[in-house]
Design an enzyme around this catalytic site. Structure first.
Site, PDB file in Angstrom:
ATOM      1  N   GLY A  45       0.902  -1.129  -0.060  1.00  0.00           N
ATOM      2  CA  GLY A  45      -0.027   0.029   0.182  1.00  0.00           C
ATOM      3  C   GLY A  45       0.902   1.344   0.020  1.00  0.00           C
ATOM      4  N   GLN A  50       2.889   9.833   1.367  1.00  0.00           N
ATOM      5  CA  GLN A  50       4.268   9.055   1.241  1.00  0.00           C
ATOM      6  C   GLN A  50       5.045   9.398   0.010  1.00  0.00           C
ATOM      7  OE1 GLN A  50       2.215   5.217   2.219  1.00  0.00           O
ATOM      8  NE2 GLN A  50       4.217   5.003   3.308  1.00  0.00           N
ATOM      9  N   CYS A 101       6.164  -0.101   7.333  1.00  0.00           N
ATOM     10  CA  CYS A 101       5.652   1.045   6.575  1.00  0.00           C
ATOM     11  C   CYS A 101       6.684   1.449   5.797  1.00  0.00           C
ATOM     12  CB  CYS A 101       5.114   2.034   7.476  1.00  0.00           C
ATOM     13  SG  CYS A 101       4.748   3.702   6.596  1.00  0.00           S
ATOM     14  N   LEU A 102       6.488   1.956   4.534  1.00  0.00           N
ATOM     15  CA  LEU A 102       7.543   2.155   3.597  1.00  0.00           C
ATOM     16  C   LEU A 102       8.246   3.596   4.042  1.00  0.00           C
ATOM     17  CD1 LEU A 102       6.162   1.466   0.115  1.00  0.00           C
ATOM     18  CD2 LEU A 102       7.776   0.061   1.307  1.00  0.00           C
ATOM     19  N   HIS A 143      -4.377   0.899   7.746  1.00  0.00           N
ATOM     20  CA  HIS A 143      -2.958   1.746   7.617  1.00  0.00           C
ATOM     21  C   HIS A 143      -2.922   2.867   6.795  1.00  0.00           C
ATOM     22  CE1 HIS A 143       1.553   1.054   7.945  1.00  0.00           C
ATOM     23  NE2 HIS A 143       1.186   1.924   6.905  1.00  0.00           N
ATOM     24  N   GLU A 144      -3.419   2.583   5.503  1.00  0.00           N
ATOM     25  CA  GLU A 144      -3.401   3.490   4.723  1.00  0.00           C
ATOM     26  C   GLU A 144      -4.283   4.785   4.787  1.00  0.00           C
ATOM     27  OE1 GLU A 144      -0.911   3.254   2.781  1.00  0.00           O
ATOM     28  OE2 GLU A 144      -0.474   1.158   3.036  1.00  0.00           O
ATOM     29  N   HIS A 147      -2.648   7.270   7.003  1.00  0.00           N
ATOM     30  CA  HIS A 147      -1.841   8.159   6.604  1.00  0.00           C
ATOM     31  C   HIS A 147      -2.413   9.555   6.033  1.00  0.00           C
ATOM     32  CE1 HIS A 147       2.198   6.140   6.415  1.00  0.00           C
ATOM     33  NE2 HIS A 147       1.744   5.204   5.887  1.00  0.00           N
TER      34      HIS A 147
HETATM   35 ZN    ZN Z   1       2.437   3.172   6.035  1.00  0.00          ZN
END
Ligand code: ZN
Length: 192
Positions: A45, A50, A101-102, A143-144, A147
């Site tokens: 995701g 991000q 998380c990226l 999660h997304e 953000h």
């Molecule tokens: Zn994340």
């Protein structure tokens, strides 16, 4: 085009993102870039903040999780673009699972989340879609969606535990971390 992923510590990740307008210039191209960026980083995701854009939009592809286990329906076919998502009917029943998380490479922490959710959103063709999700698909969306509200994994863990992570998080913010995808760090020169 692969865009650099913004690392923890950048204020864009703490902001409440803005609704996406239908006429948003270059929206389809942005979505294409987000897919490319997410796959290049082996993510499941990626949310617009991000890649440095404070917009309510994310892409998700749960196929790396396959079938799931213990009766979890899995999310092999779960691939979505969600624009201006709104969550509802979050189940009281919750599960705990380690998440990464990226934007916070190298850190994985258990996060408690609802098992089932409802979500209403626009797809990339501005069709309004409402669906019920559970298991890993629900977790990815939660999660997304976090953000888009400036919420990240460290906000979900106890303050005492977060304190233990402080040094690592600071290092990530300053680019003192090994990553094999392009990132944008706030406090040091560009890397990767
Ligand atoms: Zn994340």
């Amino acid at each position: 085009m692969i865009r650099p992923i913004v690392a923890y510590g950048d204020p864009v990740l703490k902001k409440e993102a803005e609704e996406v307008e239908k006429q948003h210039p270059g929206l389809l191209e942005l979505i294409e870039d987000m897919w490319e960026t997410m796959y290049a980083a082996d993510g499941v995701g990626l949310a617009a903040p991000q890649v440095g854009l404070s917009l309510r939009l994310f892409v998700a592809d749960g196929s790396p999780f396959g079938e799931g286990e213990d009766g979890d329906p899995g999310c092999r076919d779960f691939k979505r673009v969600m624009i201006n998502p709104v969550l509802f009917d979050l189940s009281e029943e919750e599960t705990v699972m380690e998440e990464g998380c990226l934007s916070i490479p190298g850190i994985r922490e258990p996060v408690t989340r609802s098992v089932r959710i409802g979500v209403e959103y626009f797809d990339e063709n501005w069709n309004l879609i409402e669906e019920q999700l559970d298991g890993l698909a629900a977790r990815i969306v939660l999660h997304e969606n976090d953000h888009l509200d400036g919420v990240m994994i460290p906000d979900h863990i106890a303050a005492t535990k977060r304190q233990l992570l402080q040094g690592k998080l600071r290092d990530i913010g300053m680019g003192k971390v090994k990553v094999d995808y392009r990132m944008r760090f706030l406090k040091s020169k560009k890397r990767g």
